[in-house]
Scaffold this motif. Structure first.
Motif, PDB file in Angstrom:
ATOM      1  N   ASP A  36      -9.023  11.602  -5.888  1.00 35.25           N
ATOM      2  CA  ASP A  36      -8.547  10.241  -6.105  1.00 35.25           C
ATOM      3  C   ASP A  36      -7.270  10.233  -6.930  1.00 35.25           C
ATOM      4  O   ASP A  36      -7.269   9.892  -8.116  1.00 35.25           O
ATOM      5  N   TRP A  37      -6.181  10.585  -6.267  1.00 30.23           N
ATOM      6  CA  TRP A  37      -4.880  10.602  -6.951  1.00 30.23           C
ATOM      7  C   TRP A  37      -4.307   9.198  -7.116  1.00 30.23           C
ATOM      8  O   TRP A  37      -3.302   9.019  -7.793  1.00 30.23           O
ATOM      9  N   ARG A  38      -4.946   8.218  -6.502  1.00 27.89           N
ATOM     10  CA  ARG A  38      -4.488   6.847  -6.706  1.00 27.89           C
ATOM     11  C   ARG A  38      -4.950   6.343  -8.069  1.00 27.89           C
ATOM     12  O   ARG A  38      -4.142   5.899  -8.881  1.00 27.89           O
ATOM     13  N   ARG A  39      -6.252   6.435  -8.351  1.00 30.22           N
ATOM     14  CA  ARG A  39      -6.752   5.958  -9.643  1.00 30.22           C
ATOM     15  C   ARG A  39      -6.321   6.851 -10.803  1.00 30.22           C
ATOM     16  O   ARG A  39      -6.200   6.388 -11.934  1.00 30.22           O
ATOM     17  N   SER A  40      -6.108   8.114 -10.546  1.00 26.13           N
ATOM     18  CA  SER A  40      -5.687   9.009 -11.622  1.00 26.13           C
ATOM     19  C   SER A  40      -4.244   8.754 -12.039  1.00 26.13           C
ATOM     20  O   SER A  40      -3.810   9.191 -13.100  1.00 26.13           O
ATOM     21  N   GLY A  41      -3.488   8.074 -11.177  1.00 27.24           N
ATOM     22  CA  GLY A  41      -2.098   7.774 -11.489  1.00 27.24           C
ATOM     23  C   GLY A  41      -1.112   8.786 -10.946  1.00 27.24           C
ATOM     24  O   GLY A  41       0.105   8.580 -11.050  1.00 27.24           O
ATOM     25  N   HIS A  42      -1.614   9.881 -10.341  1.00 20.76           N
ATOM     26  CA  HIS A  42      -0.706  10.892  -9.791  1.00 20.76           C
ATOM     27  C   HIS A  42       0.270  10.273  -8.781  1.00 20.76           C
ATOM     28  O   HIS A  42       1.492  10.466  -8.874  1.00 20.76           O
ATOM     29  N   ASN A  43      -0.291   9.556  -7.790  1.00 21.12           N
ATOM     30  CA  ASN A  43       0.553   9.043  -6.706  1.00 21.12           C
ATOM     31  C   ASN A  43       1.587   8.037  -7.195  1.00 21.12           C
ATOM     32  O   ASN A  43       2.660   7.902  -6.607  1.00 21.12           O
ATOM     33  N   ALA A  44       1.262   7.327  -8.282  1.00 22.43           N
ATOM     34  CA  ALA A  44       2.192   6.324  -8.806  1.00 22.43           C
ATOM     35  C   ALA A  44       3.460   6.969  -9.374  1.00 22.43           C
ATOM     36  O   ALA A  44       4.482   6.293  -9.551  1.00 22.43           O
ATOM     37  N   THR A  45       3.400   8.266  -9.659  1.00 21.08           N
ATOM     38  CA  THR A  45       4.578   8.940 -10.214  1.00 21.08           C
ATOM     39  C   THR A  45       5.554   9.389  -9.127  1.00 21.08           C
ATOM     40  O   THR A  45       6.667   9.798  -9.445  1.00 21.08           O
ATOM     41  N   CYS A  46       5.119   9.338  -7.874  1.00 22.89           N
ATOM     42  CA  CYS A  46       5.965   9.827  -6.782  1.00 22.89           C
ATOM     43  C   CYS A  46       7.025   8.781  -6.426  1.00 22.89           C
ATOM     44  O   CYS A  46       6.735   7.587  -6.364  1.00 22.89           O
ATOM     45  N   ILE A  47       8.211   9.229  -6.183  1.00 26.38           N
ATOM     46  CA  ILE A  47       9.307   8.358  -5.775  1.00 26.38           C
ATOM     47  C   ILE A  47       9.735   8.778  -4.375  1.00 26.38           C
ATOM     48  O   ILE A  47      10.221   9.890  -4.164  1.00 26.38           O
ATOM     49  N   MET A  48       9.535   7.897  -3.391  1.00 25.19           N
ATOM     50  CA  MET A  48       9.890   8.192  -2.012  1.00 25.19           C
ATOM     51  C   MET A  48      10.786   7.080  -1.492  1.00 25.19           C
ATOM     52  O   MET A  48      10.494   5.901  -1.698  1.00 25.19           O
ATOM     53  N   HIS A  49      11.864   7.460  -0.842  1.00 27.95           N
ATOM     54  CA  HIS A  49      12.779   6.480  -0.275  1.00 27.95           C
ATOM     55  C   HIS A  49      12.699   6.440   1.252  1.00 27.95           C
ATOM     56  O   HIS A  49      13.496   5.764   1.898  1.00 27.95           O
ATOM     57  N   ILE A  78       0.528  -5.527   0.244  1.00 25.60           N
ATOM     58  CA  ILE A  78      -0.004  -5.481  -1.120  1.00 25.60           C
ATOM     59  C   ILE A  78      -0.333  -4.048  -1.522  1.00 25.60           C
ATOM     60  O   ILE A  78      -0.998  -3.314  -0.786  1.00 25.60           O
ATOM     61  N   ASP A  79       0.135  -3.643  -2.700  1.00 29.05           N
ATOM     62  CA  ASP A  79      -0.299  -2.401  -3.331  1.00 29.05           C
ATOM     63  C   ASP A  79      -1.550  -2.756  -4.135  1.00 29.05           C
ATOM     64  O   ASP A  79      -1.470  -3.318  -5.225  1.00 29.05           O
ATOM     65  N   TRP A  80      -2.722  -2.429  -3.590  1.00 29.64           N
ATOM     66  CA  TRP A  80      -3.961  -2.966  -4.156  1.00 29.64           C
ATOM     67  C   TRP A  80      -4.227  -2.462  -5.567  1.00 29.64           C
ATOM     68  O   TRP A  80      -4.733  -3.202  -6.415  1.00 29.64           O
ATOM     69  N   GLN A  81      -3.892  -1.220  -5.862  1.00 27.38           N
ATOM     70  CA  GLN A  81      -4.117  -0.714  -7.221  1.00 27.38           C
ATOM     71  C   GLN A  81      -3.262  -1.484  -8.225  1.00 27.38           C
ATOM     72  O   GLN A  81      -3.733  -1.896  -9.285  1.00 27.38           O
ATOM     73  N   ASP A  82      -2.000  -1.709  -7.863  1.00 28.17           N
ATOM     74  CA  ASP A  82      -1.098  -2.434  -8.750  1.00 28.17           C
ATOM     75  C   ASP A  82      -1.574  -3.869  -8.958  1.00 28.17           C
ATOM     76  O   ASP A  82      -1.602  -4.372 -10.086  1.00 28.17           O
ATOM     77  N   VAL A  83      -1.960  -4.526  -7.879  1.00 29.28           N
ATOM     78  CA  VAL A  83      -2.401  -5.918  -7.981  1.00 29.28           C
ATOM     79  C   VAL A  83      -3.709  -6.022  -8.758  1.00 29.28           C
ATOM     80  O   VAL A  83      -3.903  -6.948  -9.550  1.00 29.28           O
ATOM     81  N   GLU A  84      -4.622  -5.090  -8.529  1.00 31.02           N
ATOM     82  CA  GLU A  84      -5.885  -5.121  -9.281  1.00 31.02           C
ATOM     83  C   GLU A  84      -5.627  -4.977 -10.775  1.00 31.02           C
ATOM     84  O   GLU A  84      -6.261  -5.649 -11.603  1.00 31.02           O
TER      85      GLU A  84
END
Length: 649
Positions: free
Chosen positions: A498-511, A186-192
């Motif tokens: 807190d780059w999770r709540r700020s949305g920074h990390n959500a912009t990263c694309i990692m494969h 679960i991606d907790w930020q997304d699910v919340e």
């Protein structure tokens, strides 16, 4: 596997493992929140449970034991059955728990008779994930909260899952205890966020014995009122202020089970002991206490019958009556090993909710109200709102919702808390000021024009004047403190952002994900040296890269502003180097670390390994000292000396 839906789309591959009855409870949980399961594949050593789940859910029995699982066979079979259909792979597992249980004095963990199965399940999950790259892939693994001595062992063993376990307890349903650890994707930020947008629920967390514990808000509503099938309920359930004990399996041996170390410290009355002995020790002795016994019309008493055990697990009375031809002992074994249904529904619901937007686009004709209704209907949990609340919601649905002024309170929402000053703000400010002097950070800056309040400077020389913002639209994250225990046993404070709540990390694309050397690699390296000379003593050395991320530059400082709240106001700063809290920092530094160890092997012939910013090696005693010094001189990146060394025969 499950067919996609316009709202959210569960599809799954199911694995039972050796935990008898767990796959059946998962199947029921999945079907309570989705009726479009495409394919269910199962592995079960208990023939009765395998037959039962096949009859109930049409599961395909792929083998008797996951120890013999064939990855190629699974992939081929799914390709043959589903072809080009869209599907999500959902792996569920309940590895055997006795070798991790707190009921034992010294459980052996993965070295036990069945404990190795947990590690095997993790390997299976990893290999399946590799084979289904490009497909949505979700994981749910459950086990007991381990013996305290095995906590670190379990966390290290499950590290390849790349998730932190959480605790869920059936006690949220108000009837019985059943505290379990869950590993999920679960991606907790997304699910919340999705819960807030689409449902009346939210996540509520607390700490339970240093484990993060998630509250189950649907457990009470999913738990039907208890039925009495010819017996009276135990006293603990009649009183309403006590919970029933966690269900266990009856003993496999005719002589029963010995008293476990956990039970020896529990005082038992003579009558409790006598009942335990009369029943040939089938269950732990404390289950024979008066408060847990049911009473029968003839005046006799007994431990909980199968019909009560079904209900305590969230199942309807008689749900397992066809299992093993109705043999109550077999039914009790399955129920003692099973997942608590309301807990399974909640965790599976959250997993599948996380796949909603990723699976297929939503219909442009589906309204927000349709989404809510679909989600509520799926779990069959009523929305308990007062008459006045329903009236306000009806009016706003008809006339429209306000966007300014005082907003209508939600139902059972938590009271909103204003931003608070971190108790370690002074430590973090001093650290930032030191970084500014080193050129790693800039500031303090004036606030953007759109801020409701101005930013402030500090009273420290060199940081007592606000600088103009280079641009009015910086990307900002909040600073917060992290308390950790150092190698010296003392508490140390670190600054995170807190780059999770700020949305920074959500912009990263990692494969991909960083590769880390573990203790196994050190052992392999040591064995390699021993192959050359068995008489050679080995030595381990290590270096810790000081301020690792802070040694590497970042590309665009506009992306890395940090807001630190202080008692005298808000302060705004920017970074020139990588920082703690950024997912990109982790990826970037690990790439640097990979190069560092690769070069050390070729330039100074030092067989270095690394786990993020911790570097080290295991070598023969002849070369270890020179290797340690050579790596230290070669690196030159302010690695403090931490010569952790000991001899290995």
């Amino acid at each position: 596997m499950v067919q996609p839906r316009p709202t959210w789309t569960p599809k799954g591959t199911e694995k039972g493992g050796k935990g008898k009855g767990k796959k059946g409870k998962f199947g029921k949980a999945l079907r309570r929140i989705s009726d479009n399961v495409l394919l269910t594949m199962a592995w079960e050593t208990n023939t009765a449970c395998a037959d039962f789940t096949h009859e109930r859910f049409g599961s395909i029995q792929m083998g008797d034991d996951v120890a013999d699982i064939d990855i190629d066979q699974i992939v081929t079979y799914i390709d043959q059955q589903l072809g080009q259909q869209q599907f999500i792979v959902l792996i569920t597992a309940g590895p055997p728990c006795p070798d991790f249980s707190r009921m034992k004095k010294s459980p052996k963990g993965a070295d036990g008779d069945s404990g190795w199965m947990f590690k095997h399940m993790i390997d299976v999950e990893y290999n399946l994930r590799l084979r289904f790259q490009g497909k949505p892939f979700e994981t749910v693994i459950e086990n007991v909260v381990p013996h305290p001595s095995l906590r670190d062992h379990l966390l290290e063993m499950t590290e390849p899952l790349c998730v932190q376990p959480i605790v869920l307890d059936a006690s949220d349903g108000g009837l019985a205890h059943r505290k379990r650890l869950w590993w999920t994707s679960i991606d907790w930020q997304d699910v919340e966020n999705k819960l807030a947008r689409n449902t009346p629920w939210s996540t509520s967390w607390k700490t339970d014995d240093d484990w993060p514990r998630l509250h189950n808000p649907v457990a009470v509503d999913l738990q039907a009122p208890l039925q009495r099938k010819g017996f009276s309920l135990p006293a603990c359930l009649q009183q309403g202020n006590k919970l029933f004990h966690c269900l266990t399996t009856p003993s496999k041996e005719r002589t029963g089970r010995p008293t476990s170390p956990a039970n020896r410290s529990r005082q038992m009355s003579p009558s409790t002991t006598q009942r335990w002995q009369d029943d040939h020790h089938r269950y732990p002795p404390w289950q024979y206490e008066e408060q847990f016994l049911v009473q029968w019309p003839d005046g006799t008493s007994s431990t909980a019958p199968t019909e009560l055990r079904e209900q305590l697990q969230g199942l309807p009375v008689g749900y397992t009556e066809k299992l093993a031809g109705g043999d109550n002992t077999q039914r009790d074994v399955a129920l003692g090993n099973a997942w608590h249904l309301p807990t399974a529904i909640w965790i599976i619901f959250l997993v599948l909710l996380g796949t909603a937007d990723a699976t297929i686009p939503r219909s442009p004709h589906e309204s927000a109200l349709d989404k809510v209704v679909n989600l509520w209907t799926a779990t069959r949990v009523p929305f308990r709102a007062t008459a006045s609340t329903r009236h306000v919601l009806y009016r706003e649905l008809s006339d429209g919702f306000p966007l300014m002024g005082k907003l209508t309170p939600g139902v059972n929402w938590h009271v909103r808390q204003a931003n608070r000053v971190d108790e370690h703000w002074e430590f973090m400010l001093d650290e930032i000021l030191a970084e500014v002097k080193l050129g790693r950070m800039n500031g303090p800056f004036k606030a953007s024009s759109w801020w409701p309040k101005p930013a402030v400077a500090t009273s420290h020389p060199g940081a007592d004047v606000l600088l103009d913002l280079p641009r009015d639209d910086p990307f900002i994250a909040m600073a917060f403190s992290i308390e950790q225990t150092g190698s010296d046993g003392k508490t140390k404070i670190r600054r995170g952002e807190d780059w999770r709540r700020s949305g920074h990390n959500a912009t990263c694309i990692m494969h991909d994900q960083p590769f880390h050397h573990t203790a196994a690699h050190f052992v392999f390296l040591g064995l390699t040296f021993l192959e050359r000379s068995r008489a050679t003593s080995l030595r381990v050395w290590g270096h810790d890269h000081d301020g690792a991320y802070r040694q590497l530059p970042l590309h665009d400082p506009r992306q890395a502003y940090v807001l630190l709240l202080t008692p005298f106001g808000r302060t705004l700063w920017s970074h020139n180097v990588l920082l703690l809290g950024s997912a990109a920092s982790v990826w970037s530094y690990n790439r640097f670390g990979d190069v560092l160890v690769a070069c050390s092997r070729t330039l100074v012939l030092s067989p270095a390994l690394h786990y993020v910013d911790d570097y080290g090696s295991m070598e023969d005693e002849v070369s270890a000292e020179s290797s340690f010094r050579a790596f230290e001189d070669y690196d030159g990146s302010h690695l403090p000396k931490r010569n952790i060394e000991y001899r290995v025969s």
